[in-house]
Write an enzyme that holds these catalytic residues in place. Structure first.
Site, PDB file in Angstrom:
ATOM      1  NE  ARG A  47      48.931 -21.591   2.774  1.00  0.00           N
ATOM      2  CZ  ARG A  47      49.292 -21.690   4.015  1.00  0.00           C
ATOM      3  NH1 ARG A  47      48.633 -22.670   4.733  1.00  0.00           N
ATOM      4  NH2 ARG A  47      50.012 -21.126   4.673  1.00  0.00           N
ATOM      5  CE  LYS A 155      49.837  -1.015  -0.125  1.00  0.00           C
ATOM      6  NZ  LYS A 155      48.529  -0.345  -0.374  1.00  0.00           N
ATOM      7  CG  ASP A 184      55.049   2.668  -3.951  1.00  0.00           C
ATOM      8  OD1 ASP A 184      54.000   3.192  -4.865  1.00  0.00           O
ATOM      9  OD2 ASP A 184      55.166   3.229  -2.871  1.00  0.00           O
ATOM     10  CG  HIS A 185      50.305   0.480  -7.764  1.00  0.00           C
ATOM     11  ND1 HIS A 185      50.188   0.304  -6.494  1.00  0.00           N
ATOM     12  CD2 HIS A 185      49.571   1.121  -8.381  1.00  0.00           C
ATOM     13  CE1 HIS A 185      49.014   1.102  -6.469  1.00  0.00           C
ATOM     14  NE2 HIS A 185      48.657   1.610  -7.628  1.00  0.00           N
ATOM     15  CE  LYS A 189      49.062   4.897 -10.009  1.00  0.00           C
ATOM     16  NZ  LYS A 189      48.173   4.504 -10.566  1.00  0.00           N
ATOM     17  CD  GLU A 223      41.497   4.781  -4.131  1.00  0.00           C
ATOM     18  OE1 GLU A 223      41.187   3.865  -4.869  1.00  0.00           O
ATOM     19  OE2 GLU A 223      41.785   4.732  -2.783  1.00  0.00           O
ATOM     20  CG  HIS A 247      50.886   4.172  -3.166  1.00  0.00           C
ATOM     21  ND1 HIS A 247      51.629   3.109  -3.519  1.00  0.00           N
ATOM     22  CD2 HIS A 247      49.564   3.332  -2.988  1.00  0.00           C
ATOM     23  CE1 HIS A 247      51.080   2.139  -3.318  1.00  0.00           C
ATOM     24  NE2 HIS A 247      49.942   2.172  -3.177  1.00  0.00           N
ATOM     25  CE  LYS A 347      40.802   2.721  -0.292  1.00  0.00           C
ATOM     26  NZ  LYS A 347      41.136   2.525  -1.545  1.00  0.00           N
TER      27      LYS A 347
HETATM   28  C1  BG6 Z   1      46.700   0.384  -3.481  1.00  0.00           C
HETATM   29  C2  BG6 Z   1      45.781   0.306  -2.291  1.00  0.00           C
HETATM   30  O1  BG6 Z   1      48.096   0.067  -2.986  1.00  0.00           O
HETATM   31  O2  BG6 Z   1      46.298   1.442  -4.184  1.00  0.00           O
HETATM   32  C3  BG6 Z   1      44.191   0.709  -2.539  1.00  0.00           C
HETATM   33  O3  BG6 Z   1      45.917  -0.580  -1.446  1.00  0.00           O
HETATM   34  C4  BG6 Z   1      44.091   1.579  -3.473  1.00  0.00           C
HETATM   35  O4  BG6 Z   1      43.355   0.828  -1.465  1.00  0.00           O
HETATM   36  C5  BG6 Z   1      45.067   1.816  -4.718  1.00  0.00           C
HETATM   37  O5  BG6 Z   1      43.020   1.679  -4.033  1.00  0.00           O
HETATM   38  C6  BG6 Z   1      45.234   2.975  -5.556  1.00  0.00           C
HETATM   39  O6  BG6 Z   1      45.843   2.695  -6.699  1.00  0.00           O
HETATM   40  P1  BG6 Z   1      45.382   3.466  -7.889  1.00  0.00           P
HETATM   41  O7  BG6 Z   1      46.581   2.998  -8.910  1.00  0.00           O
HETATM   42  O8  BG6 Z   1      44.111   3.334  -8.598  1.00  0.00           O
HETATM   43  O9  BG6 Z   1      45.549   4.861  -7.545  1.00  0.00           O
END
Ligand code: BG6
Length: 509
Positions: A47, A155, A184-185, A189, A223, A247, A347
């Site tokens: 936008r 996501k 889904d990243h 990995k 984390e 994940h 977290k």
């Molecule tokens: C994301 C979450 O999908 O994955 C985040 O929204 C999280 O909250 C992150 O910090 C963690 O990804 P990675 O690759 O750093 O473990």
């Protein structure tokens, strides 16, 4: 190495953080390695009113800061950004997509991209449905004259079971399932993919990979950071939706799946979905007993006061959103019947670690009663997803000298020992896969649905039953105490730290 067909990559949400920090740097990394097709262009859609020059400038900054390629090799960034273009439109207004269509047709003619297009939705999730519908309205979903159209959806895919089903139905009414790539990243990995290789390229693990030899499995994704400036999003999400439903359940799928017959997208995804469909549904009683939620409170870390979750920006007053979730669950099938699985994520825990710990059963007869640390001499295989990526195997050894004293020792492999090996980032790997039409590492509709089916009763119970406690835990600690009680009888959670082999000895505080 295969090269993708010529195409245009259209990114919706181009002025957002994800585009600058992850998407464009990853495409640049592919460009630098000569993995992009000869005729290729990126069109950023947003936008915000900016011109091509400003867009290129901003993306070039993103590449310099976030790309995987070393600083001294980044001499080709100026050439790369020439393939970037920007068009501003109101993404919620269907009529505006006519403008996009004409723009893409002209670009296709100019760049000779064969009519192939990937649409990447990096927008706020409420726009996923409307953007797809508008694309469909203008026929941009149609694969004609040999050209292909694909769509990548970020996501979160829904916020509960109902909304995920609705979204699937909405998108599938416009795109066929094989055009849809739900990202889904975690699946991108290297170390997550290595799960498949560890399990299915070695003859020694698979015979042991079942309820006869495995006592329990523990998956941790911790984390040390808090929610930063994502309070607005996170407060509506929480740890269960943010990490566990997607994940971590995907990681469970790969850890527990049966060997696929072939190395192809459907064969692999057929097996992971079966695992998700075999998760034992949680009763209300299970949820009260075997699921724990927590929220971090203010504390002192490394001499500095750290804010509690409730004090973070964007968090609602008296919020009851969980920043920690832990649970025990079972997979009801022949391989895993009776083996407890434990997951925890949160977290503001002491360190950033993602790993899978396979705890093997003790020997049927304990010959070496004087074994030191008897509780932990059960063999363990730790598959470390991040950081200090690698594999650690723990087993008993004789202590040299008189008698038969045994102690636990480590055998370890670290990815960092593979000198000069370039490890692609998740987004780089996944984007390339989509360009090549390989959806193996993307979540299929049935898997998304099965994982929501499992998680939804927890969300309902937490929303409706105020007697289920939300435990506070001081930032920088391993979560609330009741989570430790979940693993009583299994000698507690592992105490991982940044360094794979230094577990239990120290933790960086
Ligand atoms: C994301 C979450 O999908 O994955 C985040 O929204 C999280 O909250 C992150 O910090 C963690 O990804 P990675 O690759 O750093 O473990």
């Amino acid at each position: 190495m295969k090269t993708p067909h010529n195409h245009i990559l259209v990114i919706f949400g181009a002025s957002g953080d994800l585009t600058k920090r992850k998407l464009i740097p990853s495409v640049y990394d592919l460009y630098h390695q000569k993995l992009l097709p000869k005729n290729f262009a990126i069109v950023g859609v947003g936008r915000t009113q900016i011109d091509n020059d400003n867009f290129r400038q901003s993306m070039s900054e993103g590449i310099h800061e976030f790309s995987n390629i070393s600083k001294k090799e980044k001499t080709d960034v100026d050439d790369f950004v020439k393939c970037l273009n920007y068009i501003s439109l109101d993404t919620s207004n269907v009529d505006d997509y006519g403008k996009l269509k004409t723009y893409l047709e002209e670009m296709d003619k100019e760049k000779q991209t064969g009519g192939n297009i990937i649409f990447y939705l990096a927008t706020p999730p409420q726009l996923y449905g409307p953007v797809c519908e508008s694309l469909g309205h203008h026929g941009l979903n149609k694969q004609e004259h040999g050209a292909w159209r694909r769509i990548i959806i970020e996501k979160p895919f829904g916020t509960n079971l109902d909304s995920a089903i609705k979204l699937n139905t909405q998108i599938q009414s416009i795109f066929d399932e094989d055009q849809i790539y739900r990202i889904d990243h975690y699946l991108g990995k290297e170390t997550v993919q290595n799960l498949l290789v560890t399990r299915f390229a070695n003859g020694i693990f698979e015979p042991l990979w079942n309820n006869r030899f495995i006592r329990h499995i523990e998956i941790t994704s911790s984390e040390s950071i808090g929610i930063g400036n994502r309070g607005g999003y996170y407060d509506k999400s929480g740890a269960l939706r943010d990490m566990l439903q997607n994940h971590l359940l995907q990681v469970v799928g790969l850890t527990a799946m049966e060997p696929p017959a072939l190395l192809d997208s459907n064969a692999i995804r057929n097996e992971t979905v079966k695992v998700l469909q075999s998760l034992r549904p949680l009763s209300e009683e299970d949820i009260v007993k075997n699921v724990v939620r927590g929220q971090y409170t203010s504390s002192m870390i490394k001499g500095e006061i750290v804010k509690g979750y409730q004090e973070e920006n964007g968090v609602r007053e008296h919020s009851r959103t969980e920043t920690y979730a832990a649970m025990q669950f079972y997979i009801d099938n022949w391989r895993w019947g009776g083996v407890p699985f434990y997951i925890r994520t949160g977290k503001r825990l002491p360190t950033r670690v993602t790993e899978i710990a396979i705890h093997f059963k003790n020997t049927p007869h304990q010959l070496f009663k004087n074994i030191q640390d008897a509780d932990h001499v059960n063999n363990q295989l730790i598959i470390r997803i991040q950081p200090d990526e690698g594999i650690l195997f723990k087993f008993g050894m004789k202590v040299p000298g008189a008698g038969f004293k045994a102690q636990n020792v480590n055998m370890d492999f670290h990815y960092s020992d593979l000198n000069n090996t370039y490890v692609p980032s998740s987004y780089e790997r996944l984007l390339l896969d989509c360009m090549l039409g390989d959806s193996t590492l993307y979540a299929r509709a049935d898997a998304v649905r099965a994982s929501w089916e499992f998680v939804n009763p927890i969300l309902d119970a937490w929303r409706n039953d105020c007697s289920i406690p939300l435990h506070g835990y001081p930032a920088g600690t391993w979560g609330p105490k009741p989570a430790d009680e979940l693993v009583v009888g299994h000698h507690g959670w592992r105490q991982p730290c940044k360094n794979l082999v230094k577990d239990g000895e120290y933790c960086e505080l």
